[in-house]
Design an enzyme around this catalytic site. Structure first.
Site, PDB file in Angstrom:
ATOM      1  N   ASP A   1       0.813  -1.216   0.000  1.00 41.49           N
ATOM      2  CA  ASP A   1       0.000   0.000   0.000  1.00 41.49           C
ATOM      3  C   ASP A   1       0.846   1.265   0.000  1.00 41.49           C
ATOM      4  O   ASP A   1       2.020   1.240   0.366  1.00 41.49           O
ATOM      5  CB  ASP A   1      -0.877   0.044   1.267  1.00 41.49           C
ATOM      6  CG  ASP A   1      -1.941  -1.038   1.277  1.00 41.49           C
ATOM      7  OD1 ASP A   1      -1.886  -1.931   0.413  1.00 41.49           O
ATOM      8  OD2 ASP A   1      -2.814  -0.997   2.168  1.00 41.49           O
TER       9      ASP A   1
ATOM     10  N   HIS B   1       3.792  -2.179   3.080  1.00 43.51           N
ATOM     11  CA  HIS B   1       3.815  -0.842   2.466  1.00 43.51           C
ATOM     12  C   HIS B   1       5.098  -0.640   1.681  1.00 43.51           C
ATOM     13  O   HIS B   1       6.184  -0.803   2.270  1.00 43.51           O
ATOM     14  CB  HIS B   1       3.661   0.227   3.566  1.00 43.51           C
ATOM     15  CG  HIS B   1       2.369   0.134   4.319  1.00 43.51           C
ATOM     16  ND1 HIS B   1       2.177  -0.771   5.342  1.00 43.51           N
ATOM     17  CD2 HIS B   1       1.203   0.800   4.173  1.00 43.51           C
ATOM     18  CE1 HIS B   1       0.942  -0.645   5.809  1.00 43.51           C
ATOM     19  NE2 HIS B   1       0.330   0.300   5.116  1.00 43.51           N
TER      20      HIS B   1
HETATM   21 ZN    ZN Z   1      -2.622   2.962   3.282  1.00 39.17          ZN
END
Ligand code: ZN
Length: 324
Positions: free
Chosen positions: A133, A275
């Site tokens: 992400d 991430h």
């Molecule tokens: Zn996020």
């Protein structure tokens, strides 16, 4: 006497004449009978003609049957080779033959299907989805793409719309390297706090921007913080993908902690949250990919994970793991 002799001669000539006439008549009768017999055989000749026509007709009817038979009987490579050699067979026969051959092919595919059935073994192979992400972020995204590509692993990148312009090259590389590109909304706001209209813009604007650079079409979405209330779900025009394993890279920001946490908790069907923002995440992924594969896991994208288990992703629904 002379007269009597003459009469005698005349009598004899008459006898000869009448005898000859009788013989001639007989011959004529014989000839007539012969002709009659020939005329008689004439009928059978026409009968033979009719018969031959019948036989030809029979052949006409039988030929497709034979073709069908040979096609149906074998359905093997020999009949396949014969197929182009009999293009003049009538359409019906051809169709039937094709069906027969197709039938053969289907039979041939049965073992293949069984092999696909054995793919239910690969299905039973533990499979997990890697998800990243908040990117793109070139220094980290590139490292992750490199290691995933090296090991033939898949992943889904949930991209933040507002970052696309700046990192469009990395987005393109992600897509062109075969990874799934999806939406993480435009501004990374908590969607639960937004109006319907703003929620809609968050999804639509991101998808439009993505498609300016990569032809992804309609994509999956992940709501920031995993927050998707009833309003968000009703507005979403796609499936909402959360996670079942949080690597906690955002919290620990430590390579070893990420590795330990993932290896301690990973299980079949997991969607793993990471991430592509932190160097520690890239470093952890460089270790985790070969390690998880050595432990028997297949690493794939979200779409691959759900497709491999025959699960359809429906819009407006939240998914955390393929096994939930
Ligand atoms: Zn996020």
């Amino acid at each position: 006497m002379k007269d009597s002799t003459a009469v005698f001669r005349t009598e004899k000539r008459r006898q000869i004449f009448w005898g000859s006439l009788a013989v001639l008549s007989f011959c004529i009768m014989l000839a007539a009978a012969g002709m009659a017999r020939q005329a008689g055989t004439g009928k059978p000749v026409s009968g033979i003609l009719a018969g031959s026509v019948q036989e030809e007709n029979t052949e006409d009817f039988e030929m497709p049957g034979d073709t069908e038979g040979s096609g149906a009987a074998s359905g093997n490579s020999v009949s396949d080779e014969q197929m182009p050699a009999k293009p003049e067979g009538d359409a019906g026969g051809e169709d039937i033959k094709n069906e027969a051959v197709q039938g053969g092919e289907i039979e041939d595919e049965v073992p293949a299907n069984n092999a696909a059935g054995e793919n239910s073994e690969p299905e039973e192979t533990p499979m997990i989805a890697f998800t990243f992400d908040d990117g793109p972020y070139t220094p980290v995204t590139n490292r992750i793409i490199d290691v995933l590509s090296e090991y033939g692993a898949g992943a889904t990148f949930f991209v933040v719309g507002s970052r696309i312009e700046q990192y469009s090259d990395t987005l393109k590389r992600t897509y062109e390297s075969g990874f799934e590109v999806a939406s993480h909304t435009w501004s990374h706001d908590d969607l639960n706090k937004l109006s319907e209209d703003k929620i809609r813009v968050e999804f639509e604007r991101t998808e439009e921007k993505l498609n300016q650079y990569v032809p992804v079409g309609h994509v999956l979405a992940r709501p920031p913080y995993g927050n998707a209330n009833e309003t968000v779900r009703s507005v979403a025009d796609t499936a909402l993908i959360n996670w079942s394993l949080d690597s906690q890279d955002w919290k620990t920001r430590d390579t070893q902690s990420i590795i330990d946490h993932v290896l301690a908790t990973v299980k079949d069907g997991d969607v793993i949250l990471m991430h592509d923002l932190y160097e520690c995440t890239a470093e952890a992924v460089e270790y985790l990919v070969p390690e998880l594969m050595a432990r028997g896991y297949r690493i794939v994208s979200v779409s691959e994970l759900f497709a491999s288990r025959g699960r359809e992703l429906e819009k407006g629904k939240i998914y955390r793991s393929v096994l939930e």
